[in-house]
Scaffold this motif. Structure first.
Motif, short mmCIF file in Angstrom:
data_model
loop_
_atom_site.label_atom_id
_atom_site.label_comp_id
_atom_site.label_asym_id
_atom_site.label_seq_id
_atom_site.Cartn_x
_atom_site.Cartn_y
_atom_site.Cartn_z
N GLU A 158 2.84 -53.25 54.86
CA GLU A 158 2.98 -54.51 54.11
C GLU A 158 2.54 -55.71 54.94
OE1 GLU A 158 7.18 -53.44 55.67
OE2 GLU A 158 5.41 -52.42 54.87
N LEU A 159 2.58 -55.60 56.27
CA LEU A 159 2.14 -56.70 57.13
C LEU A 159 0.64 -56.65 57.40
CD1 LEU A 159 5.08 -56.87 59.71
CD2 LEU A 159 4.72 -58.25 57.66
N MET A 160 -0.03 -55.63 56.88
CA MET A 160 -1.48 -55.53 57.00
C MET A 160 -2.20 -56.12 55.79
SD MET A 160 -1.81 -51.65 58.48
CE MET A 160 -1.03 -51.16 60.02
N VAL A 161 -1.42 -56.58 54.83
CA VAL A 161 -1.98 -57.09 53.58
C VAL A 161 -2.02 -58.62 53.63
CG1 VAL A 161 -1.75 -57.17 51.08
CG2 VAL A 161 -1.05 -55.11 52.34
N PRO A 162 -3.20 -59.22 53.67
CA PRO A 162 -3.28 -60.69 53.70
C PRO A 162 -2.91 -61.28 52.34
CG PRO A 162 -5.47 -59.73 53.53
CD PRO A 162 -4.52 -58.58 53.70
N SER A 163 -2.11 -62.32 52.38
CA SER A 163 -1.69 -62.97 51.13
C SER A 163 -1.18 -64.36 51.46
CB SER A 163 -0.59 -62.17 50.44
OG SER A 163 0.64 -62.27 51.17
N TRP A 164 -0.80 -65.11 50.43
CA TRP A 164 -0.23 -66.44 50.66
C TRP A 164 1.03 -66.34 51.52
CZ3 TRP A 164 4.73 -67.77 49.51
CH2 TRP A 164 5.44 -66.91 48.66
N ASN A 165 1.71 -65.21 51.46
CA ASN A 165 2.97 -65.03 52.15
C ASN A 165 2.83 -64.29 53.48
OD1 ASN A 165 5.81 -65.26 52.39
ND2 ASN A 165 6.10 -63.21 51.58
N ASN A 166 1.64 -63.90 53.83
CA ASN A 166 1.43 -63.16 55.08
C ASN A 166 0.09 -63.54 55.69
OD1 ASN A 166 1.60 -61.31 57.21
ND2 ASN A 166 0.63 -59.69 55.99
N LYS A 167 0.15 -64.39 56.69
CA LYS A 167 -1.07 -64.87 57.35
C LYS A 167 -1.41 -64.05 58.60
CE LYS A 167 -1.94 -68.24 54.53
NZ LYS A 167 -0.86 -68.05 53.58
N LEU A 168 -0.62 -63.02 58.89
CA LEU A 168 -0.85 -62.26 60.13
C LEU A 168 -2.25 -61.67 60.23
CD1 LEU A 168 2.57 -60.42 60.67
CD2 LEU A 168 1.61 -62.29 62.02
N PRO A 169 -2.75 -60.95 59.20
CA PRO A 169 -4.09 -60.37 59.34
C PRO A 169 -5.16 -61.43 59.57
CG PRO A 169 -2.94 -59.38 57.49
CD PRO A 169 -2.12 -60.56 57.91
N GLY A 170 -5.05 -62.56 58.86
CA GLY A 170 -6.03 -63.63 59.03
C GLY A 170 -5.94 -64.29 60.38
N ALA A 171 -4.71 -64.55 60.83
CA ALA A 171 -4.52 -65.20 62.13
C ALA A 171 -5.03 -64.32 63.26
CB ALA A 171 -3.03 -65.52 62.33
N MET A 172 -4.74 -63.03 63.19
CA MET A 172 -5.18 -62.13 64.26
C MET A 172 -6.70 -61.94 64.23
SD MET A 172 -2.11 -59.38 64.87
CE MET A 172 -1.93 -58.74 63.21
N LEU A 173 -7.29 -61.99 63.04
CA LEU A 173 -8.75 -61.91 62.96
C LEU A 173 -9.40 -63.15 63.57
CD1 LEU A 173 -11.30 -60.45 62.03
CD2 LEU A 173 -11.04 -61.57 59.81
N LEU A 174 -8.82 -64.32 63.32
CA LEU A 174 -9.35 -65.55 63.93
C LEU A 174 -9.33 -65.47 65.45
CD1 LEU A 174 -7.86 -68.50 61.81
CD2 LEU A 174 -10.27 -67.90 62.08
N MET A 175 -8.25 -64.91 65.98
CA MET A 175 -8.15 -64.83 67.44
C MET A 175 -8.98 -63.68 68.00
SD MET A 175 -4.29 -66.25 68.08
CE MET A 175 -3.53 -65.64 66.59
N THR A 176 -9.23 -62.67 67.18
CA THR A 176 -10.18 -61.63 67.57
C THR A 176 -11.58 -62.22 67.67
OG1 THR A 176 -8.87 -59.87 66.53
CG2 THR A 176 -11.22 -59.44 66.85
N ASN A 202 -0.91 -54.30 46.73
CA ASN A 202 0.11 -55.23 46.23
C ASN A 202 1.53 -54.70 46.34
OD1 ASN A 202 -0.94 -53.41 44.25
ND2 ASN A 202 0.20 -54.49 42.66
N MET A 203 1.71 -53.47 46.77
CA MET A 203 3.05 -52.91 47.00
C MET A 203 3.97 -53.10 45.79
SD MET A 203 2.93 -51.73 50.10
CE MET A 203 2.02 -51.88 51.61
N GLY A 204 3.43 -52.88 44.61
CA GLY A 204 4.23 -53.01 43.40
C GLY A 204 4.36 -54.42 42.86
N LYS A 205 3.82 -55.39 43.58
CA LYS A 205 3.89 -56.78 43.12
C LYS A 205 2.81 -57.03 42.07
CE LYS A 205 5.51 -58.50 47.62
NZ LYS A 205 5.29 -57.28 48.42
N PRO A 206 2.94 -58.11 41.29
CA PRO A 206 1.90 -58.42 40.29
C PRO A 206 0.62 -58.94 40.93
CG PRO A 206 3.57 -60.13 40.33
CD PRO A 206 4.08 -59.03 41.22
#
Length: 259
Positions: free
Chosen positions: A118-136, A184-188
């Motif tokens: 769930e933390l590998m999925v970029p979304s409005w509620n999870n910026k981790l993948p995007g942030a780590m890609l920027l630093m990569t 989406n892990m069951g989300k809409p």
């Protein structure tokens, strides 16, 4: 605008403040050819930094706000802090921001290296993948070395793991019968997650190609950047087909509603 846009004044909104600062910082780069406007955007982003970094006022925007929770119920704030640190560094070149974004306590609190799907999925509620890609990207293009290399290397590795997770052969995420990855892990609204992930996958492949790196490792297996490009293209293609199909159905739906 011809309609009311009510404003809420807040003294604590760490996640929202970081989001706004990130947007302003990114926009200042986009409008770099308009120096006066870019400077204004950059100033706005930097002005927000002490506001959302203040530990005494660290609180999620939606905490204790039922009306806001219905629309923006952010579950964390440290992913937004990483996101803001990365964008502010790109916009300003100020080492303060990259020092913060690579401080080990920040990704630890954000669970950046938890390897949870769930933390590998970029979304409005999870910026981790995007942030780590920027630093990569920072590591690949600028290779700053000490004292940032250790954490940047971990961000790079985590980004690689995320990209591996998107590939069908690793069975991390389910797919529809038509091949659409189900992030989406069951989300809409599943398509927005697919669009975000496809974009990040394409960027990662571009970054590697631009630095002469032909791929990355998923465990012991070397994977070509073309595989990632093919994944991104296939998901966008399915996404577009779905939207075209829906668009063709809309007139029929409208007639049905009218009757």
């Amino acid at each position: 605008m011809s309609y009311d846009r009510p404003v809420i004044s807040l003294t604590t909104a760490t996640d929202l403040g970081a989001e706004v600062a990130s947007a302003l910082a990114a926009a200042s780069i986009v409008f770099n050819d308009k120096p006066t406007y870019a400077k204004k955007l950059k100033k706005g982003a930097e002005t927000l930094w002490p506001f959302f970094r203040n530990k005494n006022r660290r609180k999620r925007y939606s905490d204790g706000q039922p009306m806001i929770q219905a629309f923006y119920n952010s579950t964390s704030m440290f992913d937004e802090l990483m996101w803001a640190g990365a964008w502010l560094y790109y916009a300003t070149g100020n080492q303060t921001y990259i020092q913060f974004a690579t401080n080990p306590s920040v990704p630890k609190t954000a669970k950046a290296f938890a390897n949870q799907p769930e933390l590998m999925v970029p979304s409005w509620n999870n910026k981790l993948p995007g942030a780590m890609l920027l630093m990569t990207r920072y590591r690949l293009f600028l290779n700053p070395g000490f004292p940032y290399e250790n954490m940047l290397s971990r961000y790079h590795n985590a980004t690689g793991v995320t990209m591996c997770a998107y590939l069908k052969q690793y069975n991390v995420f389910n797919r529809t019968s038509g091949g659409l990855i189900q992030l989406n892990m069951g989300k809409p609204r599943p398509l927005e997650y697919v669009a975000h992930a496809s974009f990040l996958a394409s960027l990662f492949a571009d970054y590697l190609n631009s630095t002469g790196v032909p791929g990355w490792y998923c465990g012991p297996t070397f994977v070509s950047t073309q595989v990632l490009k093919d994944f991104a293209k296939s998901q966008v293609r399915i996404n577009l087909v779905f939207h075209i199909h829906i668009a063709h159905m809309l007139p029929i739906f409208a007639v049905y509603v009218d009757t």
